[in-house]
Design a protein around this motif. Structure first.
Motif, PDB file in Angstrom:
ATOM      1  N   TYR A 107       2.631  -4.237  10.817  1.00 38.51           N
ATOM      2  CA  TYR A 107       2.106  -3.051  10.000  1.00 38.51           C
ATOM      3  C   TYR A 107       2.412  -1.685  10.666  1.00 38.51           C
ATOM      4  O   TYR A 107       1.660  -1.656  11.818  1.00 38.51           O
ATOM      5  CB  TYR A 107       0.772  -3.282   9.327  1.00 38.51           C
ATOM      6  CG  TYR A 107       0.322  -1.897   8.771  1.00 38.51           C
ATOM      7  CD1 TYR A 107       0.773  -1.426   7.406  1.00 38.51           C
ATOM      8  CD2 TYR A 107      -0.792  -1.227   9.038  1.00 38.51           C
ATOM      9  CE1 TYR A 107       0.539  -0.531   6.882  1.00 38.51           C
ATOM     10  CE2 TYR A 107      -1.508  -0.252   8.496  1.00 38.51           C
ATOM     11  CZ  TYR A 107      -0.754   0.409   7.367  1.00 38.51           C
ATOM     12  OH  TYR A 107      -1.038   1.307   6.845  1.00 38.51           O
ATOM     13  N   THR A 152       1.898   2.318  10.585  1.00 33.27           N
ATOM     14  CA  THR A 152       1.579   3.461  10.012  1.00 33.27           C
ATOM     15  C   THR A 152       2.397   4.494   9.847  1.00 33.27           C
ATOM     16  O   THR A 152       3.219   4.871  10.904  1.00 33.27           O
ATOM     17  CB  THR A 152       0.033   3.908  10.505  1.00 33.27           C
ATOM     18  OG1 THR A 152       0.365   4.139  12.039  1.00 33.27           O
ATOM     19  CG2 THR A 152      -1.002   2.546  10.543  1.00 33.27           C
ATOM     20  N   ARG A 200       2.106   2.252  15.692  1.00 33.12           N
ATOM     21  CA  ARG A 200       1.079   1.063  15.976  1.00 33.12           C
ATOM     22  C   ARG A 200       0.605   1.184  17.336  1.00 33.12           C
ATOM     23  O   ARG A 200       1.110   1.003  18.384  1.00 33.12           O
ATOM     24  CB  ARG A 200       2.047  -0.191  15.913  1.00 33.12           C
ATOM     25  CG  ARG A 200       1.019  -1.372  15.797  1.00 33.12           C
ATOM     26  CD  ARG A 200       1.884  -2.838  15.775  1.00 33.12           C
ATOM     27  NE  ARG A 200       0.977  -4.109  15.708  1.00 33.12           N
ATOM     28  CZ  ARG A 200       0.175  -4.555  14.587  1.00 33.12           C
ATOM     29  NH1 ARG A 200       0.209  -3.835  13.721  1.00 33.12           N
ATOM     30  NH2 ARG A 200      -0.509  -5.581  14.917  1.00 33.12           N
ATOM     31  N   THR A 219       0.848  -1.360  -0.050  1.00 32.09           N
ATOM     32  CA  THR A 219      -0.055  -0.121   0.384  1.00 32.09           C
ATOM     33  C   THR A 219       0.868   1.256  -0.056  1.00 32.09           C
ATOM     34  O   THR A 219       0.463   2.183  -0.303  1.00 32.09           O
ATOM     35  CB  THR A 219      -1.003  -0.064   1.255  1.00 32.09           C
ATOM     36  OG1 THR A 219      -0.093  -0.129   2.466  1.00 32.09           O
ATOM     37  CG2 THR A 219      -1.764  -1.226   1.149  1.00 32.09           C
ATOM     38  N   ILE A 239       5.617  -1.451   2.086  1.00 33.43           N
ATOM     39  CA  ILE A 239       4.563  -1.530   3.182  1.00 33.43           C
ATOM     40  C   ILE A 239       3.373  -2.289   2.872  1.00 33.43           C
ATOM     41  O   ILE A 239       2.489  -1.454   2.016  1.00 33.43           O
ATOM     42  CB  ILE A 239       4.281  -0.392   4.022  1.00 33.43           C
ATOM     43  CG1 ILE A 239       5.956   0.397   4.262  1.00 33.43           C
ATOM     44  CG2 ILE A 239       3.633  -0.316   5.275  1.00 33.43           C
ATOM     45  CD1 ILE A 239       5.913   1.427   4.962  1.00 33.43           C
ATOM     46  N   SER A 240       2.976  -3.163   3.461  1.00 32.04           N
ATOM     47  CA  SER A 240       1.628  -3.760   3.100  1.00 32.04           C
ATOM     48  C   SER A 240       0.720  -3.924   4.574  1.00 32.04           C
ATOM     49  O   SER A 240       1.264  -4.091   5.617  1.00 32.04           O
ATOM     50  CB  SER A 240       1.530  -5.095   2.488  1.00 32.04           C
ATOM     51  OG  SER A 240       0.412  -5.684   2.559  1.00 32.04           O
ATOM     52  N   ASP A 241      -0.454  -3.680   4.381  1.00 28.13           N
ATOM     53  CA  ASP A 241      -1.396  -3.565   5.719  1.00 28.13           C
ATOM     54  C   ASP A 241      -2.076  -5.021   5.833  1.00 28.13           C
ATOM     55  O   ASP A 241      -2.652  -5.190   6.849  1.00 28.13           O
ATOM     56  CB  ASP A 241      -2.654  -2.444   5.565  1.00 28.13           C
ATOM     57  CG  ASP A 241      -3.349  -2.637   4.417  1.00 28.13           C
ATOM     58  OD1 ASP A 241      -2.835  -3.553   3.477  1.00 28.13           O
ATOM     59  OD2 ASP A 241      -4.537  -1.871   4.453  1.00 28.13           O
ATOM     60  N   ARG A 242      -1.680  -5.768   4.792  1.00 31.41           N
ATOM     61  CA  ARG A 242      -2.347  -7.266   5.022  1.00 31.41           C
ATOM     62  C   ARG A 242      -1.465  -8.180   4.872  1.00 31.41           C
ATOM     63  O   ARG A 242      -1.741  -9.434   5.060  1.00 31.41           O
ATOM     64  CB  ARG A 242      -3.552  -7.573   3.835  1.00 31.41           C
ATOM     65  CG  ARG A 242      -4.715  -6.537   3.737  1.00 31.41           C
ATOM     66  CD  ARG A 242      -5.554  -6.697   2.768  1.00 31.41           C
ATOM     67  NE  ARG A 242      -5.052  -6.086   1.551  1.00 31.41           N
ATOM     68  CZ  ARG A 242      -5.485  -5.972   0.254  1.00 31.41           C
ATOM     69  NH1 ARG A 242      -6.844  -6.661   0.109  1.00 31.41           N
ATOM     70  NH2 ARG A 242      -5.048  -5.344  -0.906  1.00 31.41           N
ATOM     71  N   SER A 293       5.524  -6.535   5.115  1.00 30.98           N
ATOM     72  CA  SER A 293       6.275  -5.673   4.647  1.00 30.98           C
ATOM     73  C   SER A 293       7.652  -5.906   4.265  1.00 30.98           C
ATOM     74  O   SER A 293       8.226  -6.684   5.118  1.00 30.98           O
ATOM     75  CB  SER A 293       6.387  -4.473   5.439  1.00 30.98           C
ATOM     76  OG  SER A 293       4.886  -3.856   5.671  1.00 30.98           O
TER      77      SER A 293
END
Length: 1724
Positions: free
Chosen positions: A1472, A1474, A1489, A1435, A1449-1452, A1455
């Motif tokens: 993850y 932010t 986080r 994302t 970076i991935s939220d699902r 990363s």
């Protein structure tokens, strides 16, 4: 009689000049006065003009080196009185040296006293023969006196006279000395005998210095002395030296000559002056006296070197003292001197002052006054009152007097009196008068309550506003808050932080539209007259406007006023005897509302003003003489009575006063001594002035006053006379060499003005007191006497233009031819000497400080254009005035925006100018931004530059204009915002908007046509025809010899037009010739239709002109009419079907007729024989035929849009079908076509689509569908074919599509619903339904239409560190790479899906993009896509500062950290984070986080550091890494605490605690790279900053709601976008609602500048010296932050590039780089 004794004073109530009388001993102050004149006073004058808006005039009575030109005591006293009464501040400066000076002969001695002197002299044995010879008895003085004969008075003497006069001067001086000794000795004798008191006797002994000081200061109120007088006393010890003492009598020796010591010595008088009189005033009146002593060497005395040293110190002291006095005296003037207001408000005050001045001339009570009073008192009167009479009967004076008396005539109500003296107005036009009346009525009546207010009759009531309805806008400022306290309010910074570009002023002008039509203006005036006045507050309008106007202007004014008058309105008009047509107009108006029985009654009340009674004139003259201390003898009175019998006018009586005041009792006068009329009297007066002052100075002075537009100030007149070579030559003595800086002595001008004070008055014009003639007849006589030829008038106008342009100011020298003697024989030769005339500078605005609003130089603004025009210096008028930004800024700032637009659009001057389109463009921009500029005039520079920037390549001449704007901004502020890349325009300003002056507003256009040479004709449904003869010309009504004709239609072909009338007549007009029409008689009388009815309307479809033949086809007719112009005969050619179109060969031999059923017939025009036919396959009617004679091919386009190509080379054979192309899809009838052979393109417009054809190969280029739910009504190609313009049904805009992309890129604004588009050679014209023509320049449309912009809104802007390149993302599949220097996209990086994220490596070598779940890596220089990776669910992407790694970076999912070069994975991060950031050392990924701040190792992927491990109780809301402090992270906690976290050592330090009133908003939080500043939040109209370097909070107040803010990473600036709050609730101007970009310097909170954006934005980025903005429409704007001189020098690079770029924009299409076809790397 009333106030017979009063004198007309030139001084107004509020002076704008510091008038300083310089009092001195002429023999003892030559060096001091000369040095002050040459060095101090010019600088002081410039300072006063720039800082306080005041002029400075210093009157030195002894300035001339010729003592014969020195004024006598009476004249000096008049000058002192004039200075005291009219000076704006100090009026007297005295230089008291070490010499007392000698007394002068008294100019006048009363008879009793003179006879006593004679008697005492004779008794003492002293001869009185010489005394009796020099003085003569004059019974005409009051009281009777002995006066010094003219031989001994100071009169005009020619400097070029013979040298023998020098001996006469010496003899005269010797005689005067002997006479003075006789008089003084006799006076002493009278004192000894008690016949005269010592005080009276001292007047005979006192020097000019002593006498002047005592007249100015003795027995005067303190207000005349405190802060208004300066005295410098210089005491010199040992002044004479040892060598001269033996030759000089000591006071003791002088006293020894007088046994009785009754004659005071010079030393005693000097001591009494310096030691008694002046010190007494110091104590009693606070007189400012500076005393200095100089002790000289006993051997040498007071040397020249000593005097020079004193002079230098004196100059410094005088400059300092005068600056302080003038500044303290004019504190209020400087605060009110900004002149930022409305011109109509100034004019109203000027008219009221003028009325008061004119009323003072009412010396004889006229019986007509009672008639006017009776009219005013009649409440039910509905007719106007007309005051008429012969020339000079006093009509204007009577009206002015009545205006002053009306309030006393109506004691029971509060009348509103409006006066307008047109012949003395600055802007004498009907439109200006109506504007002024609307304004005055609107502001003179208080605003009514909502229940009482009913403005339904007004077309636009919001346009008329009250001054009190406006509130000044708050100026943005910055405030700093102490972090140790918690204030509830925020204090703004001091005023020095104010940004002048955003200061706003209200506009109470009443009507805001600049181009309002006359009919609406009349309607609004009528509504105001009907609504505003009441019984308690009636309205009385007095218009002195019909006396001396031209072109039936008086009739137009009367027609503009309602008839009958509304209740409670009285109208008084002055009409001269030669304006009978105006009276007929009033009667004609009355006949519209009166019954037939009353038609014989007059529609007005008339008052005839006759001559004055002779006895009254005699009394008036006696009163005037008495007020000046004069009278006439009984014998002379007989002559006066005879003269007044022949001409009994008050003006003549005033002129007689000037003549008779020169008579003495023994003057030899006769009937011929008095002129017999006003003009003769004026001529005699001028002759007398020439004899007294010299012919040159008098002739030039009255000429300058006569030819000035608004009058001249006294200082301007003195400057003009000094610049005049003829005048200055009179000041140069024979054989003398003038100095390098020389001007006409001020005393010469003052003495002339004293003699003219009875015929010159002073009034205020635009803040300055100017002189004007008391009657227009002075102008007539002066013009006849001195300005008899056009060359002379042009010479005077040119000299005045030079002065007001500042040509001879600031040290510029002007050559002067002087006569000098040279050689052994002393021959006289002419020599050219260059002299600095020391005139004042003439900038367009006076600004004493960059931080203060400058004042407009309204004198230059009003006078310079007039004199340039009259002197026919057209080039200077256009380039140095009309197209000069300084002039435009001054006009707008002074509230003269409407006048500025009128001047720039003036068509009378167009033939003399070189840049008509540039002026038209500037005028259009001013009109479109008028609402903003009237409220915020200082926004002019930003508005003009933003609107002009896209078109600098079209108009190279405007590049210098833009440079001037930037020079002005640099000069004023030194900082600002410059345009680097202009956003793509959404519209294009029109260069002209023309309205037909139709009698009714309900008319509409029925048809319009244009010719090849640019002539446009439109036919209205009322039968009128209006013609535009090219750009720069107005719409003119088409006239014909048969005036009763009403036109019905128009067609064009080549340079000819065919006009049809409603009575079935046809007229042919060749527009290249004179406006003559050839009637085509019986065009439809053929053998095919013999019974053609004359009542049937003629409906012509079109015609073609070839070789003096007209080929015409008709609606629903199957024949073609051929008209031979030379023979005026018709022939007719019959076809098989109704003819729909026609084309002819260039030689006119062949005619091709398109018909219904798709058929084309070929004819030989010479024989009329049919050569052949052809038909398309679908048998659809032909809409267009294109004939190519080079290849003899004919193309037919049918009404369905299908194309058929025929070979017609063989004339005797049937045409051969070459190609037939049918359109695909829905088929609608063709609306119109547009063919361009230059670009080989054909446009076919149908209601549902527009089709483009390549006519070279006859291939379909493209098709463009109409917007959903809309239909095309017309379309035309642009000039170069890259765009096309189209009209849509029920759409008021002209829309522009880009051919290459199919996007609608522009929307051209029109005032009304469009009727048709007409394409000229260089313009596009939109004809509106109401007949209004809006014209655009085709090149401007092309330039705006091809300006690059992305397909969607710009969501992201990434800038390289060097600032040379930047990248934009709009959510599509393309990333654009722009070059800042050119302002154009250079590369396009294409993807297989929409781009979501973009990252640029710190070394600018790679860009990494995220698109449709795939990651792309590109090389920026080569455009190569080196990596395309799939299989990730990223994302966001981040590049490490060392440019080696990328973090996806991935939220699902996981990363990943991977290598930038090859995409190999280094590690994975499971959590993850932010708002993640990479640490400056490229070791950690730091992110949030669940309220905690974590640091993950980029080598292992594990979480190695936690902020909660040190401070577990805090909830982190925002953080930032610091590139300049790589070990630290700034952390913002929810509690308001500010920490620094040293990640490696896991240590935390708390630095700051935010007050409870401040909050950190995570979405707004930003940090500079050095950690000095943090942007915490944006709250409504403010931005909150944290200054960690000084540990304080800062608050920046914005103009409106802040919608976006960005912090410069270097810590220099903060930029924000705000939506200003509209002050005027009724304002619907889009400019006021547009977002504003503002940049503020962080170091001191100073605003750098602001600019109003043209559209809504999505992205804001600040990168060092540039601000990047991405807009919703896909365009990009880049603005330079100009902070200091170096940044201003580089601002023109982009502008120069635009001017040099000549290539077509489509030849500069950016390179497109394609991605890899498939991913070359896939992650599991």
């Amino acid at each position: 009689m009333r106030s017979r004794g009063k004198q007309m004073d030139r001084s107004p109530s509020k002076s704008t000049c510091v008038k300083l009388y310089l009092c001195s001993n002429p023999e003892d102050s030559v060096m001091e006065r000369r040095t002050l004149r040459e060095t101090v006073f010019p600088k002081l004058r410039e300072l006063c003009r720039h800082t306080m808006g005041l002029d400075l005039r210093v009157i030195d009575p002894f300035e001339s080196s010729d003592s014969r030109r020195w004024p006598d005591e009476n004249t000096r006293q008049q000058l002192i009185k004039e200075c005291r009464e009219s000076s704006a501040g100090p009026f007297l400066m005295a230089l008291v040296g070490h010499q007392y000076g000698q007394a002068s002969l008294p100019a006048q001695v009363e008879v009793s006293e003179f006879q006593m002197l004679l008697q005492q002299s004779q008794q003492a044995g002293v001869s009185t023969q010489e005394l009796e010879r020099v003085y003569q008895r004059d019974q005409n003085t009051i009281p009777a006196s002995y006066c010094l004969r003219p031989l001994h008075r100071n009169t005009f003497c020619c400097p070029q006279a013979d040298v023998k006069e020098g001996e006469e001067i010496k003899m005269k001086a010797k005689e005067e000395k002997e006479l003075r000794m006789v008089i003084q000795s006799t006076v002493s004798l009278c004192v000894r005998k008690g016949h005269m008191n010592p005080d009276r006797a001292n007047s005979y002994y006192r020097s000019a210095l002593d006498a002047d000081l005592r007249f100015a200061l003795d027995n005067r109120p303190k207000s005349d002395i405190i802060g208004r007088c300066l005295v410098y006393v210089h005491k010199v010890i040992n002044a004479t030296g040892e060598g001269k003492r033996s030759q000089v009598k000591t006071p003791g020796s002088q006293a020894a000559d007088d046994d009785q010591r009754t004659t005071p010595t010079d030393g005693e008088l000097f001591s009494e002056l310096c030691d008694t009189f002046l010190p007494g005033l110091i104590m009693s009146a606070k007189l400012l006296v500076y005393t200095i002593s100089t002790e000289c060497d006993r051997r040498h005395g007071y040397t020249t070197a000593r005097r020079r040293i004193y002079t230098e110190s004196l100059c410094q002291q005088v400059h300092s003292d005068l600056v302080g006095l003038i500044d303290s005296w004019n504190v209020l003037n400087t605060s009110e001197g900004s002149q930022l207001g409305d011109a109509l408000a100034r004019e109203q005050a000027e008219q009221e002052e003028l009325c008061h001045i004119l009323s003072r001339f009412y010396d004889v009570i006229r019986p007509e006054e009672e008639e006017i009073r009776a009219y005013v008192e009649q409440s039910e009167q509905r007719h106007p009152l007309v005051l008429t009479g012969g020339p000079c009967t006093g009509k204007t004076v009577l009206l002015a007097h009545c205006a002053q008396k009306i309030k006393s005539w109506l004691p029971d109500c509060d009348p509103v009196v409006l006066t307008y003296f047109f012949n003395l107005s600055i802007s004498p036009s009907l439109e200006h008068l109506l504007f002024s009346l609307c304004y005055q009525i609107a502001i003179r009546y208080p605003s009514k309550s909502p229940l009482e207010q009913n403005l339904s009759d007004l077309d636009d009531p919001s346009c008329i506003t009250n001054l009190e309805d406006y509130n000044s806008n708050c100026t943005p400022s910055t405030s700093y808050v102490d972090p140790r306290h918690y204030p509830t309010t925020r204090e703004p910074l001091s005023d020095h932080n104010q940004d002048l570009s955003t200061v706003t002023w209200s506009d109470p002008s009443g009507i805001k539209e600049l181009d309002i039509c006359m009919s609406k203006l009349k309607e609004r005036l009528s509504s105001l007259l009907s609504f505003m006045p009441s019984t308690k507050q009636p309205l009385i309008i007095i218009l002195d406007v019909l006396g001396h106007t031209k072109n039936n202007f008086g009739t137009q004014i009367i027609e503009s006023l309602p008839s009958p008058l509304p209740p409670n309105v009285r109208l008084i008009l002055k009409v001269s005897l030669n304006q009978r047509q105006a009276l007929q107009t009033i009667n004609a108006q009355r006949s519209h509302y009166l019954s037939e029985a009353s038609e014989k009654e007059s529609g007005y009340m008339c008052v005839q003003l006759g001559l004055v009674d002779r006895i009254q004139c005699v009394k008036m003259l006696a009163s005037l003489l008495s007020s000046t201390g004069r009278r006439v003898t009984s014998g002379q009175q007989v002559l006066v009575n005879q003269a007044l019998t022949s001409c009994c006018l008050t003006l003549y009586a005033r002129l007689l006063h000037l003549h008779t005041s020169l008579w003495h009792s023994d003057s030899d006068v006769s009937e011929s001594s008095l002129p017999d009329g006003i003009h003769s009297s004026i001529s005699v007066l001028l002759d007398h002035l020439e004899q007294k002052h010299g012919p040159s100075i008098v002739g030039r002075a009255v000429s300058y006053l006569t030819l000035s537009k608004t009058g001249l100030t006294e200082a301007e007149l003195a400057d003009l006379l000094s610049c005049d070579d003829e005048v200055l030559s009179e000041c140069v003595q024979q054989g003398e060499s003038p100095t390098s800086n020389m001007r006409l002595p001020q005393i010469n001008t003052e003495r002339l003005l004293l003699d003219l004070r009875g015929v010159l008055l002073s009034r205020t014009v635009s803040g300055s007191c100017v002189l004007f003639w008391v009657s227009r007849h002075f102008k007539l006589v002066v013009a006849r006497t001195y300005l008899g030829t056009h060359e002379l008038r042009r010479e005077i106008h040119s000299a005045m233009a030079d002065y007001f342009s500042g040509r001879w100011a600031c040290g510029s020298t002007k050559p002067l031819l002087v006569n000098q003697k040279s050689g052994p024989n002393k021959d006289t030769v002419q020599k050219e000497v260059h002299i600095d005339r020391q005139t004042c500078s003439q900038p367009f605005d006076f600004a004493c400080s960059p931080k203060e609003v400058g004042r407009a130089n309204l004198r230059k603004v009003l006078e310079l254009p007039h004199h340039l025009k009259e002197s026919e210096r057209w080039k200077e008028l256009e380039q140095d005035v009309l197209m000069c930004f300084g002039f435009q800024q001054a006009m707008v700032q002074a509230g003269l925006l409407r006048d500025l637009v009128v001047m720039m659009e003036c068509r009378e001057w167009s033939s003399h100018f070189c840049f008509p389109r540039e002026r038209a463009l500037l005028a259009s921009i001013l009109k479109s931004c008028s609402c903003l500029l009237q409220s915020s005039p200082l926004q002019l520079a930003a508005v003009i530059e933003a609107n002009l920037f896209p078109y600098l390549g079209v108009f190279p001449a405007l590049k210098s204009y833009v440079r001037e704007i930037r020079r002005e901004e640099r000069r004023k502020t030194g900082s600002g915002l410059g345009i680097r890349i202009c956003p793509a325009p959404s519209s294009v300003p029109s260069i002209e908007c023309l309205k037909c002056d139709a009698e009714s507003e309900d008319v509409s256009v029925t048809e319009a046509a244009r010719t090849e040479c640019g002539v446009v004709t439109e036919i209205m449904d009322d039968g009128t025809a209006w013609v535009l003869n090219g750009s720069g010309c107005g719409l003119a009504k088409l006239s014909c010899e048969q005036k009763e004709l009403k036109f019905a239609g128009v067609k064009s072909s080549g340079t000819s037009m065919l006009l049809t009338t409603q009575c079935n007549k046809l007229f042919l007009w060749d527009v290249t010739g004179p406006e003559t029409f050839l009637q085509l008689k019986e065009p439809l009388k053929t053998e095919f239709e013999p019974q053609s009815s004359p009542q049937m309307p003629i409906e012509i479809e079109g015609f073609v002109v070839r070789q003096k033949k007209l080929f015409m086809w008709w609606k629903d007719k199957s024949f073609v009419s051929v008209f031979d112009v030379p023979s005026e005969t018709f022939n007719h050619v019959q076809c098989l079907h109704n003819v729909t179109c026609l084309v002819c060969s260039s030689n006119g031999f062949y005619m091709y007729c398109g018909q219904e059923e798709g058929m084309v017939s070929f004819f030989d025009t010479n024989t009329g024989s049919l050569l052949g036919t052809c038909s398309n396959s679908n048998h659809t009617a032909i809409a267009l035929m294109i004939l190519c004679e080079d290849s003899w091919e004919m193309t037919c386009v049918d009404r369905a849009g299908n194309v058929t190509l025929w070979d017609i080379a063989a004339k005797t054979q049937p045409p051969r079908l070459v190609k037939e192309i049918s359109t695909v899809g829905k088929s609608n009838s063709v609306v119109n076509t547009d063919y361009s052979d230059e670009i080989d393109t054909l446009l076919v417009c149908q209601s549902h689509q527009v089709t483009l054809w390549d006519t070279c190969h006859w291939e379909l280029l493209d098709q463009f569908l109409a917007p959903q739910g809309r239909a095309f009504t017309q379309a035309v190609l642009s000039q170069d074919g890259h765009l096309f313009l189209a009209l849509l049904h029920t759409c008021q805009l002209v829309l522009v599509w880009r051919v290459s992309t199919g996007d609608c890129v522009l929307a051209l604004e029109t005032n009304k619903q469009p009727h048709a588009l007409l394409k000229l050679a260089s313009d596009v014209i939109c004809v509106a339904h109401d007949g209004c023509l809006t014209m655009w320049d085709s090149r401007m449309i092309d330039a705006a239409g091809v300006t690059p912009k992305m397909g969607c809104g710009v969501k992201e802007v990434v800038v390289e560190g060097t600032g040379e390149w930047f990248y934009t993302v709009d959510g599509s599949d393309t990333v654009w790479r722009w070059r800042l220097e050119t302002g154009l996209p250079h590369d396009n990086f294409l993807h297989d899906g929409p781009v979501e994220k973009l990252q640029l490596s710190p070394d600018n070598i790679h860009i990494v993009t995220l698109s449709a779940g795939e990651i792309y890596v590109w090389q920026t220089e080569t455009g190569q896509n080196i990596l395309r990776m799939s299989g990730n669910k990223a994302t966001d992407i981040l590049i490490t500062p060392n440019c080696n790694f990328v973090v996806s970076i991935s939220d699902r999912q996981l990363s990943r950290v991977w290598k930038l070069v090859n995409g190999s994975i280094v590690c994975s991060i499971h959590l993850y984070l932010t708002d993640a950031q990479v640490s400056p050392e490229s070791t950690f990924l730091i992110g949030l986080r669940r309220g905690d701040l974590l640091a993950a190792s980029l080598w292992t992927g594990s979480i190695s550091k936690r902020f909660s491990g040190v401070v577990s109780w805090e909830h982190v809301v925002a953080f930032s890494t610091l590139s300049e402090h790589p070990d630290f992270v700034v952390v913002m906690a929810a509690s308001g605490a500010v920490y620094t976290w040293k990640v490696a050592e896991e240590t935390v330090c708390k630095h700051f605690q935010l007050p409870h009133t401040f909050h950190c908003q995570p979405q707004d939080f930003q940090m500079t790279s050095n950690g000095n500043y943090a942007l915490l939040s944006t709250e409504k109209e403010g931005i909150n900053l944290l200054d960690l370097s000084q540990v304080r909070l800062c608050s920046i107040k914005a103009d409106g709601l802040v919608i976006k803010a960005c912090l410069d990473k270097t810590g220099c600036y903060v930029a924000y976008i705000s939506c200003p709050s509209t002050q005027d609730k009724s304002c619907v101007c889009s400019l006021h609602a547009r977002p504003v970009l503002t940049v503020v310097r962080l170091a001191d909170g100073e605003r750098i500048g602001s600019v109003r954006l043209s559209k809504s934005l999505l992205t804001l980025v600040v990168s060092e010296q540039f601000v990047f903005i991405g807009f919703e429409d896909g365009s990009v704007g880049v603005f330079s932050v100009l902070d200091g001189m170096s940044s201003w020098e580089s601002v023109g690079c982009r502008e120069d590039f635009i001017g040099q770029s000549k290539k077509c924009p489509f030849d500069r299409t950016p390179l497109t780089w394609l991605p890899l076809a498939t991913p070359n790397s896939t992650w599991p």
